[in-house]
Write a protein that holds these residues in place. Structure first.
Motif, PDB file in Angstrom:
ATOM      1  N   ASP A   5       2.231  -5.438   8.183  1.00 17.47           N
ATOM      2  CA  ASP A   5       1.287  -4.756   9.059  1.00 17.47           C
ATOM      3  C   ASP A   5       1.879  -4.704  10.454  1.00 17.47           C
ATOM      4  O   ASP A   5       2.869  -5.377  10.758  1.00 17.47           O
ATOM      5  N   GLN A  46      -3.773   1.456   3.315  1.00 24.13           N
ATOM      6  CA  GLN A  46      -3.540   0.273   4.145  1.00 24.13           C
ATOM      7  C   GLN A  46      -4.854  -0.376   4.551  1.00 24.13           C
ATOM      8  O   GLN A  46      -4.948  -1.594   4.638  1.00 24.13           O
ATOM      9  N   SER A  54       0.849  -1.197   0.000  1.00 27.10           N
ATOM     10  CA  SER A  54       0.000   0.000   0.000  1.00 27.10           C
ATOM     11  C   SER A  54       0.876   1.235   0.000  1.00 27.10           C
ATOM     12  O   SER A  54       2.110   1.155   0.093  1.00 27.10           O
TER      13      SER A  54
END
Length: 547
Positions: free
Chosen positions: A335, A318, A257
């Protein structure tokens, strides 16, 4: 993801930056003067007193492996005997969020329950990650401040420390040394989190929101990776071949992302680069000028050429990437470590959630991958200058929010109200209801304002807890710190947004094929001239004064 590095969600890489004109407004109005710790007498850190708590099922280690809990404590205790407020006070707070906007307090049972438990009416402003820099620039240049602000997500804002010193309360007399014992749950925050936050001009101006030493992870669909030939600790060429095999039919092995920026911080360190800044033997080495970083750029560009990244990696948020991971469009994503449970919930049992171990690289970085050690905190919360009585009220609120795992207070802030936001399953774990997934700490992030030291506990997913704990035992010995955390640099405080943007724009351009690898030298030279060189000099001065 320094969340400057990480998550950003955390976990995770670069981040959206406000317009230069807005940032300039912030930088000219912060005041604060010299924030350096060099030459200042530093107040002692709060005296650490770990909280008593339930015995873990999986043992922690001194290196930083978390205590693991495969089941919820059978008997919870009360952490506090009195509410922080008397029901008449009102406090305005602001934090970042990675969720969706919460429902108003009048229709939000979670918000109402926490307000009632605190005895304080909390007016909560949440700012989406993508808007955080712009919002904070406007806030810091104005006069109307919330009572408490969390500087979270790993961002380092222009003249952030100067703003804090000029506009926020010096908390040293309340928290330094044994004074913190008036707030026993804040005393339970380990010293490494305070050190990661750092002092400003030798004083304590905030309270850190503790995080595990593991910064983030590459979460994977274990079945899809295994079918493609994944093996923990495999070589970089084999990992690349596996990623290509796991891609096809509009499914992509590697999710990225605008926040994660192709996961470049992971790949760089797996190639042996420093964790942002390394200070050793009177020398500062940044990540971006190393051969290891350039090798990682070349490697990521080849992954992109293979088609292994999702094609919208340079434009997707994200939050939307998480949706793609949960529905199987992408087979992995970087993440924040704290996102493990929400990711397990999001995939709804469609595949086994796991985390990838670093691949190995020959000839770069000595062939030994390293892993990002966290700052030790998600961020820190400051209090607007106010009377001592009001400062103490807000410290009592933060102390309550830091109530440890195994208490009723922790249960309320993390899971909500029993029967409304969660129910105990047959194993005794709190499992979210449909409403609990909406009216939740994700969308109304009280734990971003303040939190207890984090346990490794995944309610409803005991096998995930075991996998994560086993992974930590392998990876924690590979952790290396970012040596600039806790150090002050006037240049970095002013220029970090510009510096970050230069790096993320450059990485994106090279990996996406808009620039050649040979163009990186020009990007790095620009980064050095726009603050990188001077920041290194100031970090070294601070480091030597502290050591």
């Amino acid at each position: 993801m320094s969340r400057r590095t990480l998550l950003r969600s955390m976990a995770v890489g670069g981040a959206a930056v406000a317009a230069p004109s807005v940032l300039t407004a912030c930088s000219t109005g912060a005041g604060g003067g010299n924030v350096s710790n060099a030459g200042k007498k530093a107040v002692p850190w709060p005296a650490y007193t770990p909280a008593d708590g339930p015995a873990p099922d999986l043992a922690p280690t001194e290196e930083g492996v978390q205590a693991g809990y495969t089941k919820y404590p059978e008997k919870l205790v009360r952490a506090t005997t009195e509410k922080p407020g008397d029901g008449k006070q009102r406090i305005k707070v602001l934090t970042i969020t990675y969720g969706t906007p919460p429902k108003p307090v009048g229709r939000n049972a979670y918000w109402q329950a926490v307000n009632d438990a605190l005895g304080v009416e909390i007016e909560f402003t949440v700012v989406p990650d993508a808007d955080f820099r712009a919002k904070m620039a406007t806030l810091m240049s104005g006069d109307d401040l919330p009572d408490m602000i969390n500087f979270g997500g790993g961002y380092v804002l222009p003249r952030e420390s100067q703003f804090v010193k000029a506009r926020c309360a010096d908390l040293s007399e309340h928290l330094s040394g044994d004074a913190v014992q008036d707030y026993p749950h804040l005393a339970g925050i380990p010293t490494y989190a305070w050190e990661g936050m750092g002092r400003i001009a030798g004083r304590i101006y905030g309270v850190p929101v503790e995080r595990a030493k593991v910064q983030g992870a590459m979460f994977i669909d274990r079945e899809a990776f295994d079918r493609a030939g994944y093996r923990p600790g495999m070589s970089a060429p084999d990992f690349r071949a596996m990623a290509k095999e796991a891609t096809g039919g509009r499914r992509f092995a590697l999710g990225a992302s605008t926040v994660g920026c192709f996961g470049h911080l992971y790949h760089a360190m797996w190639h042996g680069a420093p964790n942002q800044w390394r200070i050793k033997d009177g020398k500062v080495t940044d990540m971006y000028g190393t051969d290891a970083f350039k090798a990682a750029l070349e490697y990521m560009a080849r992954l992109r050429q293979d088609g292994s990244y999702n094609p919208d990696a340079t434009s997707i948020s994200q939050v939307d990437l998480k949706t793609q991971f949960h529905n199987g469009t992408v087979r992995s994503m970087t993440d924040g470590w704290g996102a493990a449970v929400s990711n397990a919930q999001g995939i709804k049992g469609e595949f086994t959630l796991d985390v990838a171990e670093p691949y190995t690289v020959s000839g770069v970085g000595g062939g030994t991958p390293v892993y990002q050690q966290n700052r030790g905190c998600f961020g820190y919360t400051v209090i607007k200058k106010a009377s001592k009585e009001r400062v103490r009220l807000m410290l009592r609120v933060l102390n309550w929010l830091a109530s440890p795992f195994g208490t009723k207070e922790y249960e309320l802030t993390h899971y909500g109200v029993e029967g409304t936001h969660f129910r105990y399953d047959k194993a005794g774990d709190p499992v979210a209801t449909g409403l609990g997934l909406v009216d939740s700490r994700t969308n109304l992030p009280f734990p971003y304002l303040m939190d207890a030291p984090q346990p490794l506990y995944c309610p409803g997913f005991p096998d995930l807890t075991k996998r994560l704990h086993a992974w930590q035992r392998k990876v924690v010995p590979l952790l290396v710190p970012d040596d600039h955390w806790g150090l002050m640099s006037d240049t970095y405080n002013r220029q970090s947004a510009t510096m970050d943007q230069i790096i993320t724009d450059g990485v994106t351009a090279v990996v996406a094929g808009r620039k050649k690898l040979s163009d990186w030298d020009g990007v790095y030279k620009k980064w050095r001239s726009q603050g990188g060189e001077r920041s290194a000099e100031e970090f070294l001065e601070e480091y030597e004064a502290a050591h």
